[in-house]
Every structure is written in C-alpha cells, then in structure tokens.
Scaffold this motif. Structure first.
Motif, PDB file in Angstrom:
ATOM      1  N   VAL A 124      14.003 -51.028 -62.200  1.00 14.15           N
ATOM      2  CA  VAL A 124      13.082 -51.982 -62.828  1.00 14.15           C
ATOM      3  C   VAL A 124      13.302 -51.981 -64.336  1.00 14.15           C
ATOM      4  CG1 VAL A 124      10.652 -52.499 -63.278  1.00 14.15           C
ATOM      5  CG2 VAL A 124      11.371 -51.805 -60.996  1.00 14.15           C
ATOM      6  N   ARG A 172       3.762 -56.471 -70.357  1.00 10.77           N
ATOM      7  CA  ARG A 172       2.536 -56.773 -69.596  1.00 10.77           C
ATOM      8  C   ARG A 172       2.800 -56.654 -68.092  1.00 10.77           C
ATOM      9  NH1 ARG A 172      -2.501 -56.096 -69.917  1.00 10.77           N
ATOM     10  NH2 ARG A 172      -3.721 -57.630 -68.836  1.00 10.77           N
ATOM     11  N   PHE A 173       3.968 -57.109 -67.643  1.00  9.19           N
ATOM     12  CA  PHE A 173       4.341 -56.978 -66.239  1.00  9.19           C
ATOM     13  C   PHE A 173       4.367 -55.506 -65.826  1.00  9.19           C
ATOM     14  CE2 PHE A 173       7.881 -55.942 -63.388  1.00  9.19           C
ATOM     15  CZ  PHE A 173       7.431 -56.546 -62.223  1.00  9.19           C
ATOM     16  N   ILE A 174       4.987 -54.670 -66.653  1.00  9.92           N
ATOM     17  CA  ILE A 174       5.064 -53.239 -66.344  1.00  9.92           C
ATOM     18  C   ILE A 174       3.673 -52.629 -66.282  1.00  9.92           C
ATOM     19  CG2 ILE A 174       5.767 -50.995 -67.290  1.00  9.92           C
ATOM     20  CD1 ILE A 174       8.315 -52.351 -68.249  1.00  9.92           C
ATOM     21  N   VAL A 211       7.933 -45.673 -63.584  1.00 16.07           N
ATOM     22  CA  VAL A 211       8.626 -46.946 -63.390  1.00 16.07           C
ATOM     23  C   VAL A 211      10.056 -46.644 -62.940  1.00 16.07           C
ATOM     24  CG1 VAL A 211       9.362 -49.083 -64.491  1.00 16.07           C
ATOM     25  CG2 VAL A 211       7.223 -48.003 -65.191  1.00 16.07           C
ATOM     26  N   LYS A 269       0.781 -54.150 -65.656  1.00 17.44           N
ATOM     27  CA  LYS A 269       0.055 -54.645 -64.478  1.00 17.44           C
ATOM     28  C   LYS A 269       0.546 -53.994 -63.188  1.00 17.44           C
ATOM     29  CE  LYS A 269      -2.665 -58.119 -65.716  1.00 17.44           C
ATOM     30  NZ  LYS A 269      -4.033 -58.269 -65.326  1.00 17.44           N
ATOM     31  N   LYS A 270       1.847 -53.799 -63.078  1.00 18.97           N
ATOM     32  CA  LYS A 270       2.411 -53.284 -61.825  1.00 18.97           C
ATOM     33  C   LYS A 270       2.376 -51.765 -61.716  1.00 18.97           C
ATOM     34  CE  LYS A 270       6.164 -54.043 -58.667  1.00 18.97           C
ATOM     35  NZ  LYS A 270       5.422 -54.252 -57.464  1.00 18.97           N
ATOM     36  N   TYR A 271       2.581 -51.071 -62.827  1.00 17.39           N
ATOM     37  CA  TYR A 271       2.757 -49.621 -62.762  1.00 17.39           C
ATOM     38  C   TYR A 271       1.721 -48.817 -63.521  1.00 17.39           C
ATOM     39  CZ  TYR A 271       7.274 -50.819 -60.834  1.00 17.39           C
ATOM     40  OH  TYR A 271       8.268 -51.331 -60.044  1.00 17.39           O
ATOM     41  N   SER A 272       0.701 -49.450 -64.072  1.00 17.38           N
ATOM     42  CA  SER A 272      -0.277 -48.684 -64.840  1.00 17.38           C
ATOM     43  C   SER A 272      -1.094 -47.791 -63.905  1.00 17.38           C
ATOM     44  CB  SER A 272      -1.210 -49.601 -65.621  1.00 17.38           C
ATOM     45  OG  SER A 272      -2.100 -50.257 -64.758  1.00 17.38           O
ATOM     46  N   SER A 286      -3.926 -49.358 -61.870  1.00 14.72           N
ATOM     47  CA  SER A 286      -3.599 -50.166 -60.703  1.00 14.72           C
ATOM     48  C   SER A 286      -3.251 -49.306 -59.491  1.00 14.72           C
ATOM     49  CB  SER A 286      -2.435 -51.112 -61.009  1.00 14.72           C
ATOM     50  OG  SER A 286      -1.250 -50.376 -61.185  1.00 14.72           O
ATOM     51  N   GLN A 287      -3.138 -47.984 -59.691  1.00 10.21           N
ATOM     52  CA  GLN A 287      -2.776 -47.100 -58.589  1.00 10.21           C
ATOM     53  C   GLN A 287      -3.799 -45.982 -58.398  1.00 10.21           C
ATOM     54  OE1 GLN A 287       1.288 -45.967 -58.917  1.00 10.21           O
ATOM     55  NE2 GLN A 287       1.968 -48.064 -59.112  1.00 10.21           N
TER      56      GLN A 287
END
Length: 91
Positions: A27, A67-69, A23, A71-74, A77-78
């Motif tokens: 952010v 939760r935002f972190i 992260v 969803k975006k950086y888990s 998700s990548q």
C-alpha cells in the motif's frame, strides 16, 4: 472537527501510519507510485509555473492520499482507542 484541526490531525496521523508496520508495504509503495507519477506527469490540473498556487494540486493529492491511509488504517477504524506520542493505545 474544525478544518485546521482536521488537516493537522490527518497529516500527523498519516505520517505516523506511513512509518508504522500497520500499513502494508505494498500500500505504501502503491501510494508513493501514484504521487510520483502525478508529480512527473507533464499535464497538471493547476500549472506549476503559477507562483505558490502551482503546487496546490500536488499538495492536495498528498493530503488525500494521507487521508486515505488514516481512514483505512487508523487505530480508531480498527477498534483501538488512540495513537498517543506515536504509540498505539488499545482498549
């Protein structure tokens, strides 16, 4: 996924991501600023003088930021398999 599992998973993964290099620092600082400003702002959604439920809005905001972190950086998700014992295990 059951709600208690979702909460525990989000908190665990969110804090692991916060201490990782995954992260960006900007952010992390931005989310910290949002949380601190909300806590210091004199008007709350739920007044803090109410016992126990007074901090519910702060706890909810903290959960939503984590939760935002997640969803975006888990890793999921990548295109990465999982985080096991704090280590990212890729495919």
């Amino acid at each position: 996924m059951k709600l208690p599992n979702l909460i525990v998973s989000t908190i665990r993964t969110g804090f692991q991501l916060l201490i990782s290099q995954r992260v960006p620092r900007t952010v992390k600082l931005g989310l910290l600023l949002i949380f601190v400003l909300y806590v210091l702002f004199p008007i709350d959604i739920i007044p803090d003088f109410l016992p126990l439920i007074g901090i519910a809005d702060e706890v909810t905001l903290l959960f939503l930021l984590l939760r935002f972190i997640v969803k975006k950086y888990s890793p999921q998700s990548q295109d990465v398999t999982a985080v096991i014992d704090g280590e990212i295990v890729s495919k």
